[in-house]
Design a protein around this motif. Structure first.
Motif, PDB file in Angstrom:
ATOM      1  N   SER A 206       0.818  -1.204   0.000  1.00 16.60           N
ATOM      2  CA  SER A 206       0.000   0.000   0.000  1.00 16.60           C
ATOM      3  C   SER A 206       0.861   1.267   0.000  1.00 16.60           C
ATOM      4  CB  SER A 206      -0.931  -0.011   1.199  1.00 16.60           C
ATOM      5  OG  SER A 206      -1.681   1.172   1.238  1.00 16.60           O
ATOM      6  N   CYS A 207       1.833   1.348   0.915  1.00 15.82           N
ATOM      7  CA  CYS A 207       2.652   2.570   0.963  1.00 15.82           C
ATOM      8  C   CYS A 207       4.020   2.362   0.321  1.00 15.82           C
ATOM      9  CB  CYS A 207       2.803   3.082   2.390  1.00 15.82           C
ATOM     10  SG  CYS A 207       3.821   2.043   3.454  1.00 15.82           S
ATOM     11  N   GLY A 208       4.325   1.115  -0.063  1.00 18.34           N
ATOM     12  CA  GLY A 208       5.558   0.848  -0.798  1.00 18.34           C
ATOM     13  C   GLY A 208       6.790   0.690   0.077  1.00 18.34           C
ATOM     14  N   ARG A 209       6.643   0.891   1.393  1.00 17.84           N
ATOM     15  CA  ARG A 209       7.840   0.808   2.244  1.00 17.84           C
ATOM     16  C   ARG A 209       8.343  -0.627   2.356  1.00 17.84           C
ATOM     17  NH1 ARG A 209       5.585   5.289   4.517  1.00 17.84           N
ATOM     18  NH2 ARG A 209       6.988   6.924   5.226  1.00 17.84           N
ATOM     19  N   VAL A 210       9.657  -0.735   2.408  1.00 17.11           N
ATOM     20  CA  VAL A 210      10.281  -2.029   2.613  1.00 17.11           C
ATOM     21  C   VAL A 210      10.286  -2.300   4.111  1.00 17.11           C
ATOM     22  CG1 VAL A 210      12.453  -3.286   2.405  1.00 17.11           C
ATOM     23  CG2 VAL A 210      11.670  -1.833   0.539  1.00 17.11           C
ATOM     24  N   LEU A 211       9.870  -3.492   4.498  1.00 15.75           N
ATOM     25  CA  LEU A 211       9.691  -3.787   5.929  1.00 15.75           C
ATOM     26  C   LEU A 211      10.565  -4.952   6.366  1.00 15.75           C
ATOM     27  CD1 LEU A 211       5.778  -3.858   5.997  1.00 15.75           C
ATOM     28  CD2 LEU A 211       7.221  -1.902   6.567  1.00 15.75           C
ATOM     29  N   GLU A 212      10.779  -5.025   7.662  1.00 18.17           N
ATOM     30  CA  GLU A 212      11.294  -6.234   8.280  1.00 18.17           C
ATOM     31  C   GLU A 212      10.065  -6.898   8.894  1.00 18.17           C
ATOM     32  OE1 GLU A 212      14.237  -7.552   8.142  1.00 18.17           O
ATOM     33  OE2 GLU A 212      15.230  -5.857   7.168  1.00 18.17           O
ATOM     34  N   ALA A 213       9.974  -8.220   8.749  1.00 19.95           N
ATOM     35  CA  ALA A 213       8.749  -8.914   9.152  1.00 19.95           C
ATOM     36  C   ALA A 213       8.315  -8.577  10.582  1.00 19.95           C
ATOM     37  CB  ALA A 213       8.948 -10.415   9.003  1.00 19.95           C
ATOM     38  N   LEU A 214       9.296  -8.468  11.494  1.00 19.59           N
ATOM     39  CA  LEU A 214       8.948  -8.243  12.902  1.00 19.59           C
ATOM     40  C   LEU A 214       8.259  -6.901  13.147  1.00 19.59           C
ATOM     41  CD1 LEU A 214      11.780  -9.640  15.214  1.00 19.59           C
ATOM     42  CD2 LEU A 214       9.548 -10.611  14.704  1.00 19.59           C
ATOM     43  N   GLU A 215       8.369  -5.996  12.178  1.00 15.05           N
ATOM     44  CA  GLU A 215       7.719  -4.687  12.333  1.00 15.05           C
ATOM     45  C   GLU A 215       6.205  -4.779  12.181  1.00 15.05           C
ATOM     46  OE1 GLU A 215      10.819  -1.411  10.645  1.00 15.05           O
ATOM     47  OE2 GLU A 215      10.042  -2.783   9.133  1.00 15.05           O
ATOM     48  N   LEU A 216       5.724  -5.865  11.567  1.00 20.70           N
ATOM     49  CA  LEU A 216       4.281  -6.000  11.327  1.00 20.70           C
ATOM     50  C   LEU A 216       3.511  -6.115  12.636  1.00 20.70           C
ATOM     51  CD1 LEU A 216       4.209  -8.668   8.460  1.00 20.70           C
ATOM     52  CD2 LEU A 216       3.753  -6.223   8.226  1.00 20.70           C
ATOM     53  N   LYS A 217       2.315  -5.516  12.639  1.00 16.16           N
ATOM     54  CA  LYS A 217       1.445  -5.681  13.808  1.00 16.16           C
ATOM     55  C   LYS A 217       0.416  -6.769  13.495  1.00 16.16           C
ATOM     56  CE  LYS A 217       1.881  -0.852  15.108  1.00 16.16           C
ATOM     57  NZ  LYS A 217       1.256   0.438  14.769  1.00 16.16           N
ATOM     58  N   ASN A 218      -0.023  -7.449  14.516  1.00 21.69           N
ATOM     59  CA  ASN A 218      -1.009  -8.534  14.365  1.00 21.69           C
ATOM     60  C   ASN A 218      -0.634  -9.517  13.256  1.00 21.69           C
ATOM     61  OD1 ASN A 218      -2.668  -7.435  16.401  1.00 21.69           O
ATOM     62  ND2 ASN A 218      -3.503  -5.971  14.903  1.00 21.69           N
ATOM     63  N   ALA A 219       0.610  -9.951  13.272  1.00 20.54           N
ATOM     64  CA  ALA A 219       1.094 -10.840  12.219  1.00 20.54           C
ATOM     65  C   ALA A 219       0.456 -12.225  12.316  1.00 20.54           C
ATOM     66  CB  ALA A 219       2.609 -10.957  12.326  1.00 20.54           C
ATOM     67  N   LYS A 220       0.304 -12.851  11.129  1.00 23.23           N
ATOM     68  CA  LYS A 220      -0.152 -14.241  11.118  1.00 23.23           C
ATOM     69  C   LYS A 220       0.516 -15.021   9.974  1.00 23.23           C
ATOM     70  CE  LYS A 220      -4.472 -13.655   8.502  1.00 23.23           C
ATOM     71  NZ  LYS A 220      -4.285 -12.326   7.914  1.00 23.23           N
ATOM     72  N   CYS A 221       0.645 -16.308  10.191  1.00 24.99           N
ATOM     73  CA  CYS A 221       1.232 -17.201   9.189  1.00 24.99           C
ATOM     74  C   CYS A 221       0.253 -17.314   8.019  1.00 24.99           C
ATOM     75  CB  CYS A 221       1.481 -18.574   9.829  1.00 24.99           C
ATOM     76  SG  CYS A 221       1.829 -19.882   8.637  1.00 24.99           S
ATOM     77  N   VAL A 222       0.737 -17.096   6.781  1.00 31.90           N
ATOM     78  CA  VAL A 222      -0.205 -17.119   5.653  1.00 31.90           C
ATOM     79  C   VAL A 222      -0.635 -18.546   5.297  1.00 31.90           C
ATOM     80  CG1 VAL A 222       0.592 -14.960   4.608  1.00 31.90           C
ATOM     81  CG2 VAL A 222       1.556 -17.116   3.825  1.00 31.90           C
ATOM     82  N   VAL A 223       0.123 -19.525   5.734  1.00 33.90           N
ATOM     83  CA  VAL A 223      -0.237 -20.905   5.403  1.00 33.90           C
ATOM     84  C   VAL A 223      -1.352 -21.408   6.320  1.00 33.90           C
ATOM     85  CG1 VAL A 223       0.587 -23.292   5.225  1.00 33.90           C
ATOM     86  CG2 VAL A 223       2.063 -21.406   4.497  1.00 33.90           C
ATOM     87  N   CYS A 224      -1.212 -21.178   7.637  1.00 35.59           N
ATOM     88  CA  CYS A 224      -2.188 -21.761   8.558  1.00 35.59           C
ATOM     89  C   CYS A 224      -2.950 -20.726   9.381  1.00 35.59           C
ATOM     90  CB  CYS A 224      -1.499 -22.765   9.482  1.00 35.59           C
ATOM     91  SG  CYS A 224      -0.398 -21.957  10.662  1.00 35.59           S
ATOM     92  N   GLY A 225      -2.560 -19.460   9.283  1.00 38.90           N
ATOM     93  CA  GLY A 225      -3.278 -18.412   9.994  1.00 38.90           C
ATOM     94  C   GLY A 225      -2.884 -18.263  11.454  1.00 38.90           C
ATOM     95  N   THR A 226      -1.952 -19.069  11.915  1.00 37.37           N
ATOM     96  CA  THR A 226      -1.533 -19.015  13.327  1.00 37.37           C
ATOM     97  C   THR A 226      -0.753 -17.734  13.619  1.00 37.37           C
ATOM     98  OG1 THR A 226      -1.317 -21.405  13.283  1.00 37.37           O
ATOM     99  CG2 THR A 226      -0.220 -20.273  15.097  1.00 37.37           C
ATOM    100  N   LYS A 227      -0.954 -17.226  14.837  1.00 41.16           N
ATOM    101  CA  LYS A 227      -0.152 -16.087  15.290  1.00 41.16           C
ATOM    102  C   LYS A 227       1.249 -16.633  15.580  1.00 41.16           C
ATOM    103  CE  LYS A 227      -0.459 -12.375  18.767  1.00 41.16           C
ATOM    104  NZ  LYS A 227       0.806 -12.333  19.415  1.00 41.16           N
ATOM    105  N   PRO A 228       2.267 -16.096  14.914  1.00 41.09           N
ATOM    106  CA  PRO A 228       3.595 -16.692  15.071  1.00 41.09           C
ATOM    107  C   PRO A 228       4.272 -16.282  16.381  1.00 41.09           C
ATOM    108  CG  PRO A 228       3.696 -14.859  13.555  1.00 41.09           C
ATOM    109  CD  PRO A 228       2.254 -14.975  13.953  1.00 41.09           C
ATOM    110  N   GLU A 229       5.210 -17.099  16.813  1.00 44.19           N
ATOM    111  CA  GLU A 229       6.059 -16.700  17.923  1.00 44.19           C
ATOM    112  C   GLU A 229       7.393 -16.240  17.337  1.00 44.19           C
ATOM    113  OE1 GLU A 229       7.790 -20.927  19.352  1.00 44.19           O
ATOM    114  OE2 GLU A 229       5.651 -20.624  19.764  1.00 44.19           O
ATOM    115  N   THR A 230       8.330 -15.826  18.187  1.00 43.15           N
ATOM    116  CA  THR A 230       9.635 -15.437  17.643  1.00 43.15           C
ATOM    117  C   THR A 230      10.684 -16.452  18.078  1.00 43.15           C
ATOM    118  OG1 THR A 230      10.058 -14.011  19.528  1.00 43.15           O
ATOM    119  CG2 THR A 230       9.134 -12.956  17.581  1.00 43.15           C
ATOM    120  N   LYS A 231      11.670 -16.604  17.242  1.00 42.22           N
ATOM    121  CA  LYS A 231      12.720 -17.574  17.487  1.00 42.22           C
ATOM    122  C   LYS A 231      13.986 -16.987  16.866  1.00 42.22           C
ATOM    123  CE  LYS A 231      13.528 -22.498  16.822  1.00 42.22           C
ATOM    124  NZ  LYS A 231      13.036 -23.763  16.254  1.00 42.22           N
ATOM    125  N   SER A 232      15.128 -17.291  17.428  1.00 39.47           N
ATOM    126  CA  SER A 232      16.329 -16.669  16.871  1.00 39.47           C
ATOM    127  C   SER A 232      16.964 -17.529  15.781  1.00 39.47           C
ATOM    128  CB  SER A 232      17.343 -16.347  17.971  1.00 39.47           C
ATOM    129  OG  SER A 232      17.663 -17.529  18.659  1.00 39.47           O
TER     130      SER A 232
END
Ligand SMILES: [Zn+2]
Ligand SMILES: [Zn+2]
Length: 606
Positions: A206-232
């Motif tokens: 929408s705004c064209g900005r390049v993002l880092e995934a962790l910046e997203l709010k209310n993120a979800k996995c596109v395959v299963c819809g699960t709210k992801p956790e973080t892992k290093s």
């Protein structure tokens, strides 16, 4: 009088002198055979100097057939390259199927079809479609070709040894259910900048900005819809901030960029450059060549833009001249131009130049980005999932490829978003193609055929109206060419339609069908001038509608091949009185309101 410059040593000397005085005389010998010594210093006495170009267009992502909005970039590159051919310039035009990355991997997971099988299928279909649309690039390739893999890994290795790559362990989204990291498009959420819900892990469309995934709010996995956790996970980063000074100098000097590209890029710099992860945990991609990165692949965007280089390398290798690509990429006089959508700006004005700089090799940087605005379908965004839009394959079931080439270029969103509507389609076909261009050409040639036995009548004496139109014809290559030089392809095309309208106006005012009874000479002049305009339109139209141009040349009884130098010869090489034309036939046909209605309703759904 010498028949050739080579016949007289003195003349050759003056040519050489003229050549050294004028930059325009690079090709003097090719065109100067008819010249007299007195005209040698004139800059218009020769073809302009051959320029060198690398014409690039955005690589279609092959998880589907391109829709018209994506296709317009490939078409623009083709139209522009055809113009360069006619100007006699030297160029390579490249693009290809962008095969790696998460969308394909997501689709492969969803459909159970291996990624390679999916991209093989789409790549083949796209090549066939390009053929049907007469989009002929020097090399349309794909990102799984070995040359591309080699070039990408080579550039990455150079960046590594030049100190532009560092390792860092970062937190990434991880889907426990799918048991995988969620890079790029494996994750969706709200854009932290504009709030758009549906922003992907690497960019907000929408705004064209390049993002880092962790910046997203209310993120979800596109395959299963699960709210992801973080892992290093450990990744290899491109130290973009290290190049800030060089990038600033480059961008500040790039005043020729369109305002959307300039503004966007400068804003990126002002917001502060961030290091970008070059590697991904994906399997479907080019293996990262860094020590310790054996299970990682290169981020798809990084490798896709390097495809502009590798496609030229591959072309050179295929031609048995493996060093030939350097003639383009390492020559500072080469103009590297990119036909892209505005959502791809940062990858072409910042990331790509930065990669080239970091490689330490002396690449020519993008000289121009022709970054178009969006094209909408009946006021909505093209959407694969919602089936909104027209796709390149189904478009051919609706109208001939030549019609689409005309329509897309006539709508090319150069300064603002364009809205494709069926009403606009109808108006462009009926009033532009059929009434303006088709009608003018057909009435001129039919008149010559029926009233002059198919022979171009004598020129006679010009009055002001005739001279005015002849002048317009003479100036057309410059006027239309000026639009091309400024990447205003839509305006170039509309000025050709305008020229045809002027031709119709001229015919209607002159009424040669009446004139032939009272002033035969004036009627003859009218047709003589009109046929010159028909020829001019055929040549000017050739980059946009190559098959139509050939048809017109055929109907004019001329050789129907488009060759270098033809562009400049409009209004110079005239069709002589007595020339026998071919058989006039209508070039286009109108579409009826009921046909339009049918297209709108029965547009084949995917
Ligand atoms: Zn956004
Ligand atoms: Zn999942």
């Amino acid at each position: 009088m010498p028949t050739s410059l080579y016949d007289e040593p003195g003349l050759v000397k003056s040519v050489l002198e003229a050549k050294s005085q004028s930059k325009q005389c690079g090709n003097f010998f090719e065109c100067a055979t008819d010249l007299t010594a007195s005209s040698l210093t004139k800059s218009d006495c020769c073809l302009p100097e051959k320029r060198k170009w690398i014409v690039c267009s955005a690589w279609p992502y092959v998880n589907t057939i391109p829709h018209l909005g994506t296709f317009i970039q490939l078409l623009s590159a083709d139209v522009f390259s055809r113009y360069l051919t006619m100007k006699g310039d030297e160029y390579v035009s490249v693009s290809g199927s962008d095969e790696h990355g998460t969308p394909i991997e997501v689709e492969a997971i969803r459909t159970g079809i291996p990624p390679k099988q999916l991209t093989d299928k789409y790549h083949k279909t796209i090549c066939e479609l390009l053929d049907k649309y007469d989009v002929k690039l020097t090399n349309y390739t794909r990102t799984d070709n070995p040359t591309h893999v080699r070039v990408v890994q080579d550039v990455c290795n150079k960046m590594y040894s030049n100190g532009y790559i560092f390792e860092q362990t970062t937190e990434l989204f991880y889907c426990k259910k799918c048991e995988r990291f969620l890079p790029d498009r494996f994750v969706e959420g709200e854009c932290p900048f504009c709030g758009y819900d549906g922003a992907r892990g690497d960019q907000c469309e929408s705004c064209g900005r390049v993002l880092e995934a962790l910046e997203l709010k209310n993120a979800k996995c596109v395959v299963c819809g699960t709210k992801p956790e973080t892992k290093s996970s450990k990744h290899w980063f491109f130290d973009l901030p290290k190049l800030e000074g060089k990038l600033r100098t480059y961008l500040e000097a790039s005043t020729q960029f369109p305002s959307n590209a300039r503004n966007f890029s400068m804003r990126w710099l002002e917001e502060g450059l961030k290091a970008r992860a070059l590697t991904r945990d994906n399997k479907w991609g080019i293996p990262a060549p860094f020590p310790g990165a054996e299970d990682k692949t290169i981020y798809v965007w990084i490798e896709a833009v390097l495809g502009y280089v590798s496609a030229v390398v591959e072309w050179a290798e295929k031609n048995g001249k493996p060093e030939e690509w350097k003639k383009f990429w390492f020559d500072k006089s080469t103009k590297n131009v990119h036909f892209i959508g505005k959502d791809n700006i940062p990858f072409h004005t910042i990331i790509f130049p930065a990669l080239l700089m970091a490689s330490g090799d002396d690449y020519v940087l993008p000289w121009q980005v022709s970054s178009t605005e969006f094209i909408l379908y009946e006021s909505q965004k093209f959407s694969k999932s919602r089936r909104v839009g027209v796709w390149v394959d189904e478009a051919l079931k609706i109208a001939d490829a030549e019609y689409w080439r005309f329509i897309l270029m006539a709508m090319r969103p150069e300064t603002k978003d364009a809205n494709f509507t069926w009403q606009e389609f109808e108006s462009l076909v009926n009033s532009g193609l059929n009434d303006a261009i088709g009608n003018f050409i057909n009435r001129t040639l039919t008149f010559i055929s029926t009233r002059y036995g198919g022979e171009v009548p004598g020129q006679g004496t010009y009055d002001d109206t005739d001279s005015h139109l002849m002048n317009e014809i003479k100036q057309a290559p410059n006027r239309v060419g000026e639009f091309f030089e400024n990447f205003r392809l839509r305006e170039a095309l509309s000025s050709i339609v305008e020229l045809a309208r002027n031709g119709n106006q001229y015919m209607s005012t002159r009424e040669p069908w009446h004139l032939i009874k009272k002033d035969e000479k004036k009627a003859a002049t009218t047709l003589y001038v009109s046929v010159q305009l028909v020829y001019a339109i055929a040549v000017l139209l050739a980059p946009f509608m190559p098959r139509t141009a050939e048809k017109i040349l055929n109907q004019l009884g001329l050789e129907n091949t488009i060759v270098a130098g033809m562009w400049e010869n409009i209004g110079v090489h005239l069709i002589h009185a007595g020339h026998k034309i071919g058989n006039p036939e209508p070039l286009f046909r109108k579409v009826s309101a009921s046909e339009i209605q049918k297209m709108r309703i029965s547009k084949p759904h995917r």
